[in-house]
Design an enzyme around this catalytic site. Structure first.
Site, PDB file in Angstrom:
ATOM      1  N   PRO A  30       0.892  -1.178   0.108  1.00 36.71           N
ATOM      2  CA  PRO A  30      -0.200   0.014   0.046  1.00 36.71           C
ATOM      3  C   PRO A  30       0.890   1.114   0.014  1.00 36.71           C
ATOM      4  O   PRO A  30       2.012   1.475   0.788  1.00 36.71           O
ATOM      5  CB  PRO A  30      -0.799  -0.022   1.167  1.00 36.71           C
ATOM      6  N   ASN A  31       0.522   2.088  -0.887  1.00 34.47           N
ATOM      7  CA  ASN A  31       1.040   3.601  -0.920  1.00 34.47           C
ATOM      8  C   ASN A  31       2.273   3.698  -1.801  1.00 34.47           C
ATOM      9  O   ASN A  31       2.806   4.868  -1.764  1.00 34.47           O
ATOM     10  CB  ASN A  31       0.808   4.223   0.543  1.00 34.47           C
ATOM     11  N   ARG A  49       4.721  11.343  -2.513  1.00 33.66           N
ATOM     12  CA  ARG A  49       4.480  11.026  -1.010  1.00 33.66           C
ATOM     13  C   ARG A  49       5.661  11.360   0.010  1.00 33.66           C
ATOM     14  O   ARG A  49       6.504  10.575  -0.225  1.00 33.66           O
ATOM     15  CB  ARG A  49       3.987   9.581  -0.815  1.00 33.66           C
ATOM     16  N   ASN A  63       8.381  -5.025  -0.161  1.00 33.72           N
ATOM     17  CA  ASN A  63       8.107  -3.924   0.946  1.00 33.72           C
ATOM     18  C   ASN A  63       6.740  -3.987   0.868  1.00 33.72           C
ATOM     19  O   ASN A  63       5.906  -3.347  -0.062  1.00 33.72           O
ATOM     20  CB  ASN A  63       8.621  -2.645   0.057  1.00 33.72           C
ATOM     21  N   HIS A  97       3.660  -4.108   9.483  1.00 36.02           N
ATOM     22  CA  HIS A  97       3.787  -4.058  10.707  1.00 36.02           C
ATOM     23  C   HIS A  97       2.228  -4.741  11.383  1.00 36.02           C
ATOM     24  O   HIS A  97       2.519  -4.959  12.729  1.00 36.02           O
ATOM     25  CB  HIS A  97       3.513  -2.520  11.056  1.00 36.02           C
ATOM     26  N   ASP A 130       1.788 -15.433   6.792  1.00 33.54           N
ATOM     27  CA  ASP A 130       1.480 -16.474   6.638  1.00 33.54           C
ATOM     28  C   ASP A 130       1.528 -17.226   5.134  1.00 33.54           C
ATOM     29  O   ASP A 130       1.848 -18.217   4.638  1.00 33.54           O
ATOM     30  CB  ASP A 130      -0.090 -16.860   6.877  1.00 33.54           C
ATOM     31  N   HIS A 186      12.465  -1.921   3.456  1.00 32.72           N
ATOM     32  CA  HIS A 186      11.836  -0.765   3.620  1.00 32.72           C
ATOM     33  C   HIS A 186      12.786   0.522   3.139  1.00 32.72           C
ATOM     34  O   HIS A 186      13.810   0.507   3.202  1.00 32.72           O
ATOM     35  CB  HIS A 186      11.418  -0.471   5.107  1.00 32.72           C
ATOM     36  N   SER A 217      12.454   3.554   3.877  1.00 33.26           N
ATOM     37  CA  SER A 217      13.009   4.416   5.001  1.00 33.26           C
ATOM     38  C   SER A 217      13.581   3.619   6.233  1.00 33.26           C
ATOM     39  O   SER A 217      13.328   2.424   6.322  1.00 33.26           O
ATOM     40  CB  SER A 217      11.769   5.097   5.762  1.00 33.26           C
ATOM     41  N   ARG A 249      11.507   5.755  13.226  1.00 35.30           N
ATOM     42  CA  ARG A 249      10.525   6.581  12.992  1.00 35.30           C
ATOM     43  C   ARG A 249       9.318   6.253  14.242  1.00 35.30           C
ATOM     44  O   ARG A 249      10.067   5.710  15.315  1.00 35.30           O
ATOM     45  CB  ARG A 249       9.753   6.183  11.596  1.00 35.30           C
TER      46      ARG A 249
HETATM   47  C1  DQA Z   1       7.769   1.510   4.454  1.00 37.75           C
HETATM   48  C2  DQA Z   1       7.926   1.900   5.855  1.00 37.75           C
HETATM   49  C3  DQA Z   1       6.214   1.641   6.380  1.00 37.75           C
HETATM   50  O1  DQA Z   1       6.237   1.676   7.837  1.00 37.75           O
HETATM   51  C4  DQA Z   1       5.389   2.677   5.654  1.00 37.75           C
HETATM   52  O2  DQA Z   1       3.792   2.224   6.267  1.00 37.75           O
HETATM   53  C5  DQA Z   1       5.412   2.333   4.348  1.00 37.75           C
HETATM   54  C6  DQA Z   1       6.828   2.208   3.677  1.00 37.75           C
HETATM   55  C7  DQA Z   1       9.200   2.027   3.823  1.00 37.75           C
HETATM   56  O3  DQA Z   1       9.418   1.815   2.715  1.00 37.75           O
HETATM   57  O4  DQA Z   1       9.966   2.984   4.401  1.00 37.75           O
HETATM   58  O5  DQA Z   1       4.406   2.453   3.494  1.00 37.75           O
HETATM   59  O6  DQA Z   1       7.563   0.112   4.233  1.00 37.75           O
END
Ligand code: DQA
Length: 146
Positions: free
Chosen positions: A10-11, A18, A74, A80, A87, A100, A102, A107
């Site tokens: 996601p995202n 972002r 990723n 989390h 699974d 990840h 970041s 964080r």
């Molecule tokens: C992430 C870190 C995650 O905590 C966050 O929710 C993300 C990106 C990262 O690539 O640093 O969406 O996975």
């Protein structure tokens, strides 16, 4: 050619716009192109997949795992708390590198725990695009050793 799955949750499609101070300002499509070029240099085929939906990620992993030697994952925020994704990794037994962009340890506290790490080979965190590149280099060598 050995095949590696590159799976973003996601995202991560929004990387580039972002929170650029955290994820950089290079669009994910461009990072994907860089990774494809690296894969060609390393002699590895990659299949890149992104979804904002947990079930779609799991469907993809279930469907594609048998034809791959490894997965770079990723899972974004799902890392989390998604026991379902964890699974899925255990179920398909595909060696998985958790990435990840970041440095999650620096964080918010909720990002300090990943429920995926215990079922992955290891975790790379904080190196942006280079985390994917490191994991890909690992799988390229890993394939040679097999
Ligand atoms: C992430 C870190 C995650 O905590 C966050 O929710 C993300 C990106 C990262 O690539 O640093 O969406 O996975």
């Amino acid at each position: 050619m050995p095949r590696v799955l590159v799976v973003n949750g996601p995202n991560l499609n929004l990387v580039g716009t972002r929170e650029p101070e955290t994820y950089g300002s290079t669009p994910m499509e461009e990072l994907n192109r860089r990774l494809e070029a690296l894969a060609a240099d390393l002699g590895v085929e990659i299949t890149i997949f992104q979804s904002n939906h947990e079930g779609e990620l799991i469907d993809f992993i279930q469907k594609e795992a048998a034809s791959a030697i490894g997965m770079i994952l990723n899972a974004g925020a799902l890392s989390h708390y998604s026991y379902a994704l964890r699974d899925a990794i255990t179920a398909v037994q595909l060696p998985t590198a958790e990435v990840h962009m970041s440095n999650v340890a620096a964080r918010e506290t909720f990002r300090h725990t990943s429920v995926l790490t215990p079922v992955c080979i290891g975790q790379v965190s904080g190196f942006g695009y280079y985390g994917y590149a490191m994991a890909l280099s690992y799988f390229a060598d890993f394939a040679g050793e097999k």
